[in-house]
Motif scaffolding. Structure first.
Motif, PDB file in Angstrom:
ATOM      1  N   LYS A   1       0.845  -1.197   0.000  1.00 33.76           N
ATOM      2  CA  LYS A   1       0.000   0.000   0.000  1.00 33.76           C
ATOM      3  C   LYS A   1       0.878   1.245   0.000  1.00 33.76           C
ATOM      4  O   LYS A   1       0.634   2.204  -0.750  1.00 33.76           O
ATOM      5  CB  LYS A   1      -0.915  -0.012   1.222  1.00 33.76           C
ATOM      6  CG  LYS A   1      -1.883   1.160   1.280  1.00 33.76           C
ATOM      7  CD  LYS A   1      -2.795   1.067   2.507  1.00 33.76           C
ATOM      8  CE  LYS A   1      -3.763   2.242   2.550  1.00 33.76           C
ATOM      9  NZ  LYS A   1      -4.647   2.170   3.746  1.00 33.76           N
ATOM     10  N   LYS A   2       1.913   1.229   0.808  1.00 35.21           N
ATOM     11  CA  LYS A   2       2.862   2.347   0.871  1.00 35.21           C
ATOM     12  C   LYS A   2       3.685   2.425  -0.415  1.00 35.21           C
ATOM     13  O   LYS A   2       3.874   3.514  -0.980  1.00 35.21           O
ATOM     14  CB  LYS A   2       3.780   2.166   2.079  1.00 35.21           C
ATOM     15  CG  LYS A   2       4.894   3.196   2.183  1.00 35.21           C
ATOM     16  CD  LYS A   2       5.787   2.877   3.377  1.00 35.21           C
ATOM     17  CE  LYS A   2       6.968   3.847   3.461  1.00 35.21           C
ATOM     18  NZ  LYS A   2       7.862   3.522   4.599  1.00 35.21           N
ATOM     19  N   LEU A   3       4.167   1.289  -0.878  1.00 38.94           N
ATOM     20  CA  LEU A   3       4.999   1.266  -2.085  1.00 38.94           C
ATOM     21  C   LEU A   3       4.244   1.804  -3.287  1.00 38.94           C
ATOM     22  O   LEU A   3       4.754   2.622  -4.059  1.00 38.94           O
ATOM     23  CB  LEU A   3       5.479  -0.161  -2.357  1.00 38.94           C
ATOM     24  CG  LEU A   3       6.378  -0.325  -3.580  1.00 38.94           C
ATOM     25  CD1 LEU A   3       7.790   0.120  -3.271  1.00 38.94           C
ATOM     26  CD2 LEU A   3       6.389  -1.767  -4.064  1.00 38.94           C
ATOM     27  N   ASN A   4       2.982   1.348  -3.453  1.00 39.98           N
ATOM     28  CA  ASN A   4       2.212   1.726  -4.630  1.00 39.98           C
ATOM     29  C   ASN A   4       1.712   3.163  -4.581  1.00 39.98           C
ATOM     30  O   ASN A   4       1.448   3.770  -5.617  1.00 39.98           O
ATOM     31  CB  ASN A   4       1.023   0.781  -4.801  1.00 39.98           C
ATOM     32  CG  ASN A   4       1.454  -0.642  -5.102  1.00 39.98           C
ATOM     33  OD1 ASN A   4       2.549  -0.874  -5.615  1.00 39.98           O
ATOM     34  ND2 ASN A   4       0.609  -1.607  -4.766  1.00 39.98           N
ATOM     35  N   SER A   5       1.585   3.716  -3.383  1.00 38.00           N
ATOM     36  CA  SER A   5       1.083   5.086  -3.270  1.00 38.00           C
ATOM     37  C   SER A   5       2.209   6.109  -3.372  1.00 38.00           C
ATOM     38  O   SER A   5       2.093   7.113  -4.065  1.00 38.00           O
ATOM     39  CB  SER A   5       0.339   5.268  -1.947  1.00 38.00           C
ATOM     40  OG  SER A   5       1.190   5.016  -0.830  1.00 38.00           O
ATOM     41  N   LYS A   6       3.334   5.840  -2.702  1.00 34.21           N
ATOM     42  CA  LYS A   6       4.440   6.807  -2.710  1.00 34.21           C
ATOM     43  C   LYS A   6       5.387   6.610  -3.891  1.00 34.21           C
ATOM     44  O   LYS A   6       5.974   7.558  -4.391  1.00 34.21           O
ATOM     45  CB  LYS A   6       5.222   6.714  -1.398  1.00 34.21           C
ATOM     46  CG  LYS A   6       4.426   7.196  -0.186  1.00 34.21           C
ATOM     47  CD  LYS A   6       5.315   7.297   1.041  1.00 34.21           C
ATOM     48  CE  LYS A   6       4.529   7.895   2.207  1.00 34.21           C
ATOM     49  NZ  LYS A   6       5.372   8.066   3.412  1.00 34.21           N
ATOM     50  N   LYS A   7       5.581   5.354  -4.303  1.00 29.77           N
ATOM     51  CA  LYS A   7       6.457   5.036  -5.432  1.00 29.77           C
ATOM     52  C   LYS A   7       7.834   5.696  -5.276  1.00 29.77           C
ATOM     53  O   LYS A   7       8.374   6.303  -6.195  1.00 29.77           O
ATOM     54  CB  LYS A   7       5.801   5.439  -6.748  1.00 29.77           C
ATOM     55  CG  LYS A   7       4.467   4.742  -6.985  1.00 29.77           C
ATOM     56  CD  LYS A   7       3.771   5.217  -8.229  1.00 29.77           C
ATOM     57  CE  LYS A   7       2.411   4.537  -8.391  1.00 29.77           C
ATOM     58  NZ  LYS A   7       1.660   5.005  -9.540  1.00 29.77           N
ATOM     59  N   ASP A   8       8.373   5.591  -4.066  1.00 27.38           N
ATOM     60  CA  ASP A   8       9.638   6.211  -3.717  1.00 27.38           C
ATOM     61  C   ASP A   8      10.811   5.407  -4.273  1.00 27.38           C
ATOM     62  O   ASP A   8      10.946   4.223  -3.995  1.00 27.38           O
ATOM     63  CB  ASP A   8       9.737   6.309  -2.190  1.00 27.38           C
ATOM     64  CG  ASP A   8      10.971   7.077  -1.731  1.00 27.38           C
ATOM     65  OD1 ASP A   8      11.692   7.616  -2.601  1.00 27.38           O
ATOM     66  OD2 ASP A   8      11.204   7.144  -0.518  1.00 27.38           O
ATOM     67  N   THR A   9      11.659   6.058  -5.061  1.00 34.42           N
ATOM     68  CA  THR A   9      12.814   5.370  -5.641  1.00 34.42           C
ATOM     69  C   THR A   9      14.099   5.668  -4.882  1.00 34.42           C
ATOM     70  O   THR A   9      15.170   5.209  -5.272  1.00 34.42           O
ATOM     71  CB  THR A   9      13.024   5.776  -7.110  1.00 34.42           C
ATOM     72  OG1 THR A   9      13.277   7.201  -7.167  1.00 34.42           O
ATOM     73  CG2 THR A   9      11.797   5.452  -7.940  1.00 34.42           C
TER      74      THR A   9
END
Length: 362
Positions: free
Chosen positions: A63-71
């Motif tokens: 949920k966090k990965l898909n919303s923030k998409k932080d690289t």
């Protein structure tokens, strides 16, 4: 030459009935039987030498990965696979979103898997570090077909040349810790891409990040195949000299080769895949991604003959690859083979082919 193997994903055929769930390194270090078996069977478990679909589970806060998409940084994750009926192996890894356009466009961004090297006990895994994983851009069966189409495009390039990235198809169970319900939230296909260093090692070369090249420095069989392949699949989203969706590898000192090689990747933005988000760049003289446009160097037509002959000799294998798939739908097969038909129609029409290779060359 280094053979790239990855026992963390492999399935074995003997049992440890007293074991339940283990980290690979802990099990390798503490169980002599497991350690002996791994070390004596390493050659059997080359990750990119298999065609079967692997099934794995990744547990993380998607949920966090898909919303923030932080690289910028990795978040914690656990990857699991079935060792056998009684044992599950797990490994703590890091994951983060990757890619540019797809990361901004897709609900499910491509992911980079980071396996911490410092904790690896097995010598042959110590050079293994990060791996790219490409999954569905959006949910739904149509996006599953776009993903599989891109996977088969990689496999088509593998047929034409060993100087290419290998891929392995996987089925991923995503366990989202960011949601309240503790269960596997979704299951989708994905594919993993051979790490650049592993690809370079396989070809007895090393990665070059900074040297400036001109077209003439690349072997004709390499530059012609790369540009004609991208023309075949309808891809304009690449550049050899600018290293856009391209890796350059140089010969090792002990190698007899003296020239760089260009290795293309990232083929979702092409006519053979044709996802709805793919549109040609404004500067290009085409209106649709399915329109072919040659983006190679201007060279005498005769110089392309050896490479054109290779495309003709591999024609049946390319068609068989698509036709034999039990994952592509009938409509997807027809779309991909139909697009391939048009390419070979052009190849068989010398007058038209000369025009295609000459009008927009660089």
């Amino acid at each position: 030459m280094t053979k790239f193997v990855l026992p963390i994903f492999c399935f074995f055929a003997f049992s440890f009935e007293s074991l339940a769930q283990h980290d690979f390194d802990d099990l390798y270090e503490s169980n002599a039987t497991f350690k002996d078996y791994i070390e004596s069977n390493m050659a059997d478990y080359q990750l990119f030498g298999k065609e079967s679909v692997m099934e794995i589970e990744i547990k993380s806060d998607f949920k966090k990965l898909n919303s923030k998409k932080d690289t910028s940084k990795y978040q914690k994750a656990i990857i699991k696979y079935a060792f056998n009926d009684t044992v599950t192996i797990h490994r703590k890894i890091g994951i983060k979103a990757r890619g540019n356009f797809r990361r901004e466009t897709c609900s499910y961004p491509p992911i980079k898997l980071n396996f911490p090297k410092k904790k690896v006990k097995l010598d042959m895994l110590k050079s293994f570090d990060k791996m790219k994983m490409v999954g569905n851009c959006q949910s739904g069966s149509s996006y599953e077909q776009y993903l599989l189409s891109e996977y088969y495009v990689y496999k088509m390039l593998n047929i034409l040349t060993d100087s290419s990235f290998r891929v392995r198809l996987i089925k991923v169970n995503y366990y989202d810790t960011g949601k309240k319900r503790g269960k596997v939230e979704s299951q989708r296909h994905a594919f993993i891409i051979e790490p650049t260093k592993a690809m370079a090692d396989r070809l007895a070369r090393h990665i070059d990040e900074n040297t400036s090249f001109h077209y003439g420095q690349f072997p004709p069989e390499n530059r012609h195949l790369v540009t004609l392949f991208n023309y075949m699949i309808g891809n304009t989203d690449f550049s050899i000299l600018a290293r856009h969706n391209m890796k350059i590898i140089m010969p090792n000192e002990e190698s007899n080769y003296i020239l760089p090689l260009a290795i293309p990747y990232d083929f979702d933005y092409c006519g053979m895949v044709d996802p709805p988000y793919a549109i040609p760049a404004d500067i290009l003289p085409i209106d649709d991604i399915t329109q072919r446009l040659f983006r190679g160097p201007c060279e005498p037509f005769e110089d392309y003959q050896p490479t054109l002959a290779k495309f003709q000799s591999k024609k049946k294998q390319l068609y068989d690859l698509i036709d034999s798939s039990n994952l592509l739908t009938k409509n997807t097969k027809q779309r991909m083979t139909g697009y391939l038909d048009l390419f070979y129609e052009i190849l068989n029409d010398e007058k038209r082919l000369k025009k295609e290779l000459g009008v927009n060359c660089k």
